[in-house]
Design an enzyme around this catalytic site. Structure first.
Site, PDB file in Angstrom:
ATOM      1  N   GLU A 271       4.928  -3.433  -7.955  1.00 36.46           N
ATOM      2  CA  GLU A 271       4.495  -4.467  -6.992  1.00 36.46           C
ATOM      3  C   GLU A 271       4.385  -5.804  -7.683  1.00 36.46           C
ATOM      4  OE1 GLU A 271       3.441  -1.460  -6.984  1.00 36.46           O
ATOM      5  OE2 GLU A 271       3.870  -0.828  -4.937  1.00 36.46           O
TER       6      GLU A 271
ATOM      7  N   HIS B   7      -5.998   4.279   0.199  1.00 29.30           N
ATOM      8  CA  HIS B   7      -4.910   3.939   1.113  1.00 29.30           C
ATOM      9  C   HIS B   7      -5.441   3.362   2.419  1.00 29.30           C
ATOM     10  CE1 HIS B   7      -2.898   6.681  -1.633  1.00 29.30           C
ATOM     11  NE2 HIS B   7      -1.744   6.288  -1.162  1.00 29.30           N
TER      12      HIS B   7
END
Lengths: 345, 426
Positions: free
Chosen positions: A75, A144
């Protein structure tokens, strides 16, 4: 999946269709890729796999390697590359598989993307969109499920949008891509498969929603409910329940977290005299906290008949067990309870 | 043209391409590994690869420490004017560094970083680039900008944060930026420029421009995760980029022995699929030759290069550091006296009768005078106008900030005499 109507009592739509949020996002990406060849999409699994959540379905096939790029798993890496490409004149759409993983890249988003225009005294532009699912999903637990609206909404230099309906998703994504500033678009995985009515106008290629403008989804007179993303739907459900008891809620869909349209909230509070904010994120330093602070700083404070109430996610890392998870995010009953508390009924 | 474009876009398969079944006519596929991830040949003896594969990657140089060219074929034969420009840029940078370092000690500016000992890495590489090549730096590459003609006045303006600073006084000293000279504004977090440089190179490749991107960073910054991702992506995206690592021996107080255990940064390159070289960073011609060739091929072949320039940080990390706490004066003196890029080039120049003692004296005098004049001028300049506080947060000023700016302006109209407004530009 449940049908939810986005009610706009002013104009009866022409050729209305049911369009899922996923398809609306897909349309927006397709149209913007076609319109401006500088626009390109990058992220993990976005190309041949059609996207982890199928948002980019069909796009790699149509536009090829130059416009839809699969990245290795970093990322930090691909956010940095996207920032560099934006500085050099392209218009990247950088997908985080979920915003939880954006924490790996947050330095690039904030220290580079958000601050560069200011720190370079306007000589460097970063016209980039960071997008992906944000907040709670179903059974994916703490790492998450976090909501990043408050984190990104905190930073000057960024614009932050949070769509609810398909119309929001399409119009805001198009506006974000066309915006010359870095924009964070917080989607919701649970909404991807939900169909909403979209007018013919909303389905057109030039349909853009202005960033920084909230929408009143339901008019009401007794209390103002302000929410963003999925909780907007919960507010409308709560409003339906309360209507049977003679309480008419005005439901405001923020649509944009930063710059926040506090004027629409103020005008509503002046009318209803009561305010309840609803968000999926944690209470401390959250979106609701900011709304309450701004209301106090402005003219609407004098019109409040009771303190504003915040309905938020529970102040815990998201648990896995379903019953715990369900009770960690605002439910319709929590909103109804908060309304009755503020109205003292 | 389209065919050429198509050629440059074609995926280059390395000699041992993954995802293809291979086998020569003599070998059946079972005799060669078929893994999609990587495969060379099978080995039947258990043997670990040593980190120092070739007793270390050698250091390419053109001159010895006394400025003698060792192999005439390696002398880039630069014209006299250009070599003099290299020399003058290095020495001018050195002079500017001394004066600005002192000015921080005297409390005139808040912070400064010198480039002592690394001047060769700046000018050798800058001279090898095209003027339009895009440069991403870390913070110790002022000589690149100086070589490209950035005026002393603007270096000073940035350090003082005065009204002439194109950066509008927004940043700490040495955070220069210049779009006209294709030098991206310096950003403090380490190594974030590495994947950004790759992204920019990707954009440049897409525009089919014959430009390269050069990305500078130190050997310490190369430990950051961003560096790993940047190297990897440059190779997978096939970008026209030259990574230039200044290995100067220290990251603040951390010596290279604590920074890594492998053979420096050059040895990492092949691991990512990068063509790599290690050069003597104190030898301007070695730096020049390596950068020139890497740049040429990066653009022609759309592939990344890694240059590790070995050098030594003679100065402190910054004005916030006192390096006598972690290294000996003798060590620093060795580099200052025995292996300095400026001295080595000067010996070369003198040997060619392109420079002498008198010119040195005159140049020292005139360059010092230029720096002092720019310095005094910068001291006298007012600061940027207060209304610039609010601009450039976004491309367009949002209503909230505009209201705040107007509020400030009204406030200053009424109460301006209570503020030191004479120090600021109107």
């Amino acid at each position: 999946s449940r049908r939810v109507g986005s009610v706009s009592p002013l104009s009866p739509p022409a050729a209305v269709s049911q369009v899922t949020v996923r398809d609306a996002l897909n349309q927006a990406l397709d149209e913007e890729l076609e319109r401006d060849e500088r626009v390109f999409l990058l992220g993990e699994e976005v190309a041949q796999y059609d996207g982890a959540y199928k948002i980019s379905r069909g796009l790699w096939k149509k536009y090829g390697d130059k416009r839809v790029i699969d990245t290795p798993i970093s990322e930090m890496g691909f956010a940095g590359i996207a920032v560099g490409a934006a500085m050099a004149g392209l218009r990247p759409v950088c997908e985080f598989m979920t915003f939880n993983f954006s924490m790996q890249a947050i330095d690039q988003v904030i220290n580079s993307a958000a601050k560069t225009c200011y720190m370079s005294a306007g000589s460097i532009s970063v016209p980039i969109v960071f997008r992906g699912p944000n907040g709670a999903s179903a059974g994916v637990a703490a790492q998450h499920s976090q909501c990043f609206a408050a984190w990104y909404g905190h930073c000057p230099g960024l614009k932050v949008v949070s769509p609810w309906s398909s119309e929001d998703a399409k119009g805001l994504l198009k506006a974000s891509i066309r915006d010359d500033n870095p924009v964070v678009m917080l989607e919701s995985e649970l909404l991807y498969g939900v169909p909403f009515e979209m007018s013919e106008q909303a389905q057109s290629k030039e349909f853009v929603i202005p960033i920084g403008k909230a929408k009143i989804e339901r008019q009401g007179t007794h209390v103002t409910l302000v929410a963003h993303s999925r909780p907007v739907g919960h507010c409308l459900e709560a409003a339906a329940v309360l209507s049977k008891e003679g309480v008419e809620c005005e439901v405001i869909n923020l649509r944009t977290i930063r710059p926040m349209d506090v004027e629409t909230v103020e005008a509503s509070v002046v009318k209803t005299n009561h305010l309840v904010t609803v968000e999926g994120g944690w209470p401390q330093f959250g979106v609701g906290a900011e709304i309450c602070a701004r209301i106090m700083e402005g003219p609407a404070f004098n019109y409040l008949d009771a303190p504003a109430v915040r309905v938020t996610g529970a102040d815990v890392p998201m648990p896995y067990a379903k019953i715990l998870e369900d009770n960690s995010i605002p439910q319709v009953k929590d909103i109804v309870f908060a309304v009755k508390k503020t109205l003292n009924i | 043209m389209a065919a050429l474009r198509a050629l440059r876009w074609r995926r280059r398969l390395p000699g041992l391409g993954p995802r293809r079944l291979r086998g020569t006519a003599a070998e059946s596929p079972e005799e060669r590994p078929q893994f999609p991830g990587a495969s060379a040949a099978f080995a039947e003896r258990l043997e670990f690869i040593q980190p120092q594969v070739l007793a270390g990657i050698p250091v390419y140089r053109v001159m010895d420490r006394q400025g003698h060219v060792l192999r005439p074929s390696e002398d880039p034969q630069l014209p006299k004017e250009q070599v003099l420009k290299l020399y003058r840029t290095m020495t001018l940078l050195n002079t500017m560094d001394r004066i600005l370092y002192e000015s921080q000690r005297q409390g005139r500016i808040s912070f400064y970083m010198t480039n002592y000992g690394e001047e060769g890495t700046h000018v050798g590489s800058a001279a090898a680039l095209d003027a339009a090549d895009l440069v991403f730096g870390q913070y110790r590459e002022a000589g690149v900008l100086l070589y490209r003609g950035y005026p002393l006045e603007l270096f000073m303006a940035q350090c003082y944060g005065n009204a002439r600073d194109p950066g509008k006084g927004r940043q700490m000293p040495v955070h220069y930026g210049c779009p006209e000279r294709h030098f991206v504004t310096i950003s403090s977090p380490l190594a974030t420029q590495i994947p950004q440089a790759v992204g920019a190179a990707y954009a440049i490749k897409r525009a089919d421009a014959s430009r390269a991107v050069v990305c500078y960073f130190g050997e310490g910054a190369a430990s950051e995760g961003d560096a790993h991702a940047g190297f990897n992506f440059a190779a997978t995206l096939e970008c026209p980029i030259v990574f230039f690592c200044r290995n100067n021996g220290y990251a603040i107080s951390t010596p290279t022995a604590e920074q890594y255990r492998g053979d420096g940064i050059a040895a990492r390159g092949p691991g990512y699929g990068l063509l790599s070289i290690r050069v003597d960073g104190n030898d301007v011609f070695a730096v020049y030759n390596a950068t020139r060739e890497a740049r040429r091929r990066a653009v022609a072949e759309n592939q990344p290069f890694l240059i590790e320039a070995m050098t030594y940080r003679i100065g402190h990390h910054s004005t916030s550091d006192d390096s006598s706490a972690y290294r000996s004066v003798d060590e620093v003196n060795y580099w200052d006296k025995q292996d300095h890029p400026i001295s080595r080039l000067r010996l070369y120049l003198e040997r060619r009768s392109w420079w002498d003692e008198r010119q040195e004296r005159d140049w020292r005098k005139s360059s010092r005078k230029m720096v002092l004049e720019a310095f005094e001028q910068a001291e006298r300049e007012p600061k940027p106008p207060p209304r610039l506080l609010f601009s450039d947060v976004y491309r367009e000023m949002p209503p909230r900030l505009r209201r705040q700016r107007e509020e400030l302006e009204r406030h200053l109209e009424s109460y301006g005499e209570h503020y030191p407004l004479q120090q600021f530009q109107k």
